[in-house]
Design an enzyme around this catalytic site. Structure first.
Site, PDB file in Angstrom:
ATOM      1  N   SER A 167     -13.442  -3.968   1.611  1.00  0.00           N
ATOM      2  CA  SER A 167     -14.400  -3.131   0.864  1.00  0.00           C
ATOM      3  C   SER A 167     -15.854  -3.445   1.240  1.00  0.00           C
ATOM      4  O   SER A 167     -16.700  -3.624   0.363  1.00  0.00           O
ATOM      5  CB  SER A 167     -14.180  -3.265  -0.649  1.00  0.00           C
ATOM      6  OG  SER A 167     -12.892  -2.828  -1.007  1.00  0.00           O
ATOM      7  N   PRO A 168     -16.174  -3.466   2.534  1.00  0.00           N
ATOM      8  CA  PRO A 168     -17.547  -3.803   2.946  1.00  0.00           C
ATOM      9  C   PRO A 168     -18.568  -2.752   2.526  1.00  0.00           C
ATOM     10  O   PRO A 168     -19.757  -3.053   2.444  1.00  0.00           O
ATOM     11  CB  PRO A 168     -17.439  -3.888   4.481  1.00  0.00           C
ATOM     12  CG  PRO A 168     -16.239  -3.051   4.830  1.00  0.00           C
ATOM     13  CD  PRO A 168     -15.282  -3.234   3.702  1.00  0.00           C
ATOM     14  N   SER A 224      -5.603 -14.113   1.327  1.00  0.00           N
ATOM     15  CA  SER A 224      -6.548 -13.122   0.805  1.00  0.00           C
ATOM     16  C   SER A 224      -6.941 -13.491  -0.616  1.00  0.00           C
ATOM     17  O   SER A 224      -6.062 -13.694  -1.464  1.00  0.00           O
ATOM     18  CB  SER A 224      -5.898 -11.726   0.816  1.00  0.00           C
ATOM     19  OG  SER A 224      -6.736 -10.774   0.199  1.00  0.00           O
ATOM     20  N   TYR A 239       0.844  -1.200   0.000  1.00  0.00           N
ATOM     21  CA  TYR A 239       0.000   0.000   0.000  1.00  0.00           C
ATOM     22  C   TYR A 239       0.881   1.253   0.000  1.00  0.00           C
ATOM     23  O   TYR A 239       1.725   1.437   0.903  1.00  0.00           O
ATOM     24  CB  TYR A 239      -0.937   0.047   1.220  1.00  0.00           C
ATOM     25  CG  TYR A 239      -2.000  -1.042   1.248  1.00  0.00           C
ATOM     26  CD1 TYR A 239      -2.253  -1.864   0.149  1.00  0.00           C
ATOM     27  CD2 TYR A 239      -2.770  -1.247   2.379  1.00  0.00           C
ATOM     28  CE1 TYR A 239      -3.229  -2.856   0.195  1.00  0.00           C
ATOM     29  CE2 TYR A 239      -3.761  -2.231   2.432  1.00  0.00           C
ATOM     30  CZ  TYR A 239      -3.970  -3.033   1.327  1.00  0.00           C
ATOM     31  OH  TYR A 239      -4.943  -4.010   1.378  1.00  0.00           O
TER      32      TYR A 239
HETATM   33  N1  LIG Z   1      -6.870  -7.948   0.527  1.00  0.00           N
HETATM   34  C1  LIG Z   1      -7.080  -7.111  -0.461  1.00  0.00           C
HETATM   35  O1  LIG Z   1      -6.746  -7.391  -1.623  1.00  0.00           O
HETATM   36  C2  LIG Z   1      -7.727  -5.788  -0.160  1.00  0.00           C
HETATM   37  C3  LIG Z   1      -8.263  -4.998  -1.194  1.00  0.00           C
HETATM   38  C4  LIG Z   1      -8.883  -3.806  -0.845  1.00  0.00           C
HETATM   39  C5  LIG Z   1      -8.956  -3.424   0.484  1.00  0.00           C
HETATM   40  N2  LIG Z   1      -8.396  -4.193   1.465  1.00  0.00           N
HETATM   41  C6  LIG Z   1      -8.447  -3.838   2.910  1.00  0.00           C
HETATM   42  O2  LIG Z   1      -9.758  -3.464   3.259  1.00  0.00           O
HETATM   43  C7  LIG Z   1      -9.757  -2.126   3.748  1.00  0.00           C
HETATM   44  C8  LIG Z   1     -11.042  -1.452   3.418  1.00  0.00           C
HETATM   45  O3  LIG Z   1     -11.201  -1.378   1.993  1.00  0.00           O
HETATM   46  P1  LIG Z   1     -11.936  -0.141   1.381  1.00  0.00           P
HETATM   47  O4  LIG Z   1     -11.237   1.109   1.799  1.00  0.00           O
HETATM   48  O5  LIG Z   1     -12.159  -0.393  -0.066  1.00  0.00           O
HETATM   49  O6  LIG Z   1     -13.328  -0.262   2.204  1.00  0.00           O
HETATM   50  P2  LIG Z   1     -14.696   0.463   2.284  1.00  0.00           P
HETATM   51  O7  LIG Z   1     -14.957   0.583   3.740  1.00  0.00           O
HETATM   52  O8  LIG Z   1     -15.678  -0.276   1.441  1.00  0.00           O
HETATM   53  O9  LIG Z   1     -14.496   1.917   1.632  1.00  0.00           O
HETATM   54  C9  LIG Z   1     -13.816   2.895   2.359  1.00  0.00           C
HETATM   55  C10 LIG Z   1     -14.060   4.268   1.781  1.00  0.00           C
HETATM   56  O10 LIG Z   1     -15.464   4.550   1.739  1.00  0.00           O
HETATM   57  C11 LIG Z   1     -15.694   5.894   2.175  1.00  0.00           C
HETATM   58  N3  LIG Z   1     -16.402   5.823   3.456  1.00  0.00           N
HETATM   59  C12 LIG Z   1     -16.105   5.041   4.512  1.00  0.00           C
HETATM   60  N4  LIG Z   1     -16.951   5.238   5.518  1.00  0.00           N
HETATM   61  C13 LIG Z   1     -17.812   6.180   5.101  1.00  0.00           C
HETATM   62  C14 LIG Z   1     -18.926   6.791   5.709  1.00  0.00           C
HETATM   63  N5  LIG Z   1     -19.300   6.464   6.950  1.00  0.00           N
HETATM   64  N6  LIG Z   1     -19.619   7.723   5.000  1.00  0.00           N
HETATM   65  C15 LIG Z   1     -19.240   8.053   3.746  1.00  0.00           C
HETATM   66  N7  LIG Z   1     -18.184   7.498   3.106  1.00  0.00           N
HETATM   67  C16 LIG Z   1     -17.478   6.560   3.786  1.00  0.00           C
HETATM   68  C17 LIG Z   1     -14.314   6.528   2.337  1.00  0.00           C
HETATM   69  O11 LIG Z   1     -13.876   7.051   1.088  1.00  0.00           O
HETATM   70  P3  LIG Z   1     -13.921   8.631   0.690  1.00  0.00           P
HETATM   71  O12 LIG Z   1     -14.116   9.423   1.927  1.00  0.00           O
HETATM   72  O13 LIG Z   1     -12.616   8.842   0.056  1.00  0.00           O
HETATM   73  O14 LIG Z   1     -15.041   8.741  -0.266  1.00  0.00           O
HETATM   74  C18 LIG Z   1     -13.452   5.337   2.651  1.00  0.00           C
HETATM   75  O15 LIG Z   1     -12.075   5.515   2.419  1.00  0.00           O
HETATM   76  C19 LIG Z   1      -8.512  -1.504   3.121  1.00  0.00           C
HETATM   77  O16 LIG Z   1      -8.044  -0.381   3.800  1.00  0.00           O
HETATM   78  C20 LIG Z   1      -7.547  -2.655   3.222  1.00  0.00           C
HETATM   79  O17 LIG Z   1      -7.054  -2.760   4.556  1.00  0.00           O
HETATM   80  C21 LIG Z   1      -7.804  -5.382   1.146  1.00  0.00           C
END
Ligand SMILES: NC(=O)c1ccc[n+]([C@@H]2O[C@H](COP(=O)([O-])OP(=O)(O)OC[C@H]3O[C@@H](n4cnc5c(N)ncnc54)[C@H](OP(=O)(O)O)[C@@H]3O)[C@@H](O)[C@H]2O)c1
Length: 334
Positions: free
Chosen positions: A206-207, A151, A54
């Protein structure tokens, strides 16, 4: 906050974990990143997920700085190895060499002498699985890693790793980190049944579908300022998979359902993931402390079966359930 066991292991993780992909070291400034981690700690989030790749290592460094001064036994730190870390024939994948070097680099950047969970960030078709499992087991024995996970592995890959661990007396994996949300349910047909039987927990990424399930992206409307979709460095590219009119229109329906349930749309999305008993944690990202606080309140929420049905109705036609979509690159990336 509520806590669950990581699979059938003795380790407990917070139902809502905080992850720093795209945000730390890239989309947001370090001050905002640290404020998000501190907000997470304040609401009882104890589980933090990052990866060596990352922001080219900066995400691990920032998480390490954000957690400095925090008592190590009060947090669980998860990181990953597989994606390329610079040039060279051995700087990616799951070879013994890259795993051994990868953990030492991650520990240095994180400023800790062990990680709670070390995850294979994808399946490596170019390394014998036995080599990978032995290399992970060595790290556990050396005390650098407490638990191992994977993963986006397929059910048959998880089953193979368990067979090898049993045959050779090696430490077995306790978790899988798949993408899992209301729109992306590809783990349900094959991976979840196997993992339930074998005591492996899902730590879901990415929940909120990167923010799309909040309904903040309106079809045909300008993008919200400061959102991931406006992040030209990397966020816009990754979220583009969801920026389709049919998905964004369907997501609007979730705003009403969430309000009727007395939840924010983000809480509804996270609570939906946590309804699956095979899920150990939902890793939410966040670019601002108020998002982290909003998301943490999804812990412990029970959704009625009626509401679960209404969610399916609203999203009909845009849900993917195809197990073939859990994929790793066909050969090791460089
Ligand atoms: N294993 C893998 O291959 C893999 C791949 C992807 C992710 N991950 C892990 O999973 C974690 C989460 O993934 P993700 O960031 O895609 O998850 P996510 O929770 O689906 O999306 C997070 C983004 O959504 C927005 N958000 C979050 N909470 C909010 C709220 N309450 N109200 C409005 N917008 C909100 C924010 O973006 P903005 O504010 O920028 O709009 C935030 O950065 C990553 O950090 C990483 O640790 C792992």
């Amino acid at each position: 906050m509520e806590y669950r066991h990581l699979g059938r292991s003795g380790l407990r993780v917070s139902e809502i974990a905080y992850g720093n992909w795209i945000t730390h070291g890239s989309q947001i400034e370090e001050e905002a990143a640290i404020a998000c981690v501190h907000a997470a700690l304040d609401v009882g989030i104890s589980t933090f997920d990052t990866a060596d790749a990352y922001a080219a290592g900066r995400a691990e460094e920032i998480l390490g700085r954000a957690l400095s001064g925090v008592r190590r036994e009060t947090v669980e730190i998860a990181t990953k190895v597989y994606w390329p870390r610079g040039e060279g024939p051995n700087n990616s994948g799951l070879s013994r060499k890259h795993i051994r070097e990868g953990i030492d680099d991650s520990l240095r950047r994180l400023g800790t002498d062990y990680v709670d969970l070390y995850q294979a960030h994808r399946y490596d078709y170019d390394t014998p699985l036995q080599e990978t499992m032995r290399a992970f087991d060595d790290l556990v024995r050396a005390g650098k890693v407490l638990y191992i996970g994977v993963s986006e592995w397929r059910a048959e890959q998880i089953a193979d790793s368990l067979r090898i661990a049993a045959e050779l007396g090696l430490d077995r994996i306790v978790s899988n980190q798949p993408q899992y949300n209301m729109l992306w349910r590809v783990i349900e047909p094959e991976i979840v049944p196997l993992c339930e039987k074998e005591g492996i927990g899902q730590v879901c990424f990415s929940p909120i579908a990167q923010g799309v399930l909040t309904g903040k992206y309106k079809p045909g409307a300008p993008l919200p300022a400061g959102s991931r979709a406006t992040d030209e460095a990397s966020g816009a590219r990754f979220i583009s998979r969801w920026m389709r009119d049919d998905v964004l229109t369907a997501a609007q329906g979730l705003i009403t359902l969430a309000a009727q349930a007395g939840l924010s749309p983000s809480q509804l999305a996270l609570a939906w993931v946590l309804q699956n008993p095979n899920v150990s944690a939902a890793i939410a990202g966040g670019s601002r402390p108020e998002q982290v606080r909003d998301n943490a309140e999804a812990a412990g929420i029970r959704l009625e079966s009626d509401l679960m049905r209404q969610i399916d109705d609203v999203l009909e036609g845009v849900i993917n359930r195809d197990p073939a979509e859990a994929v790793s690159p066909a050969s090791r990336p460089s």
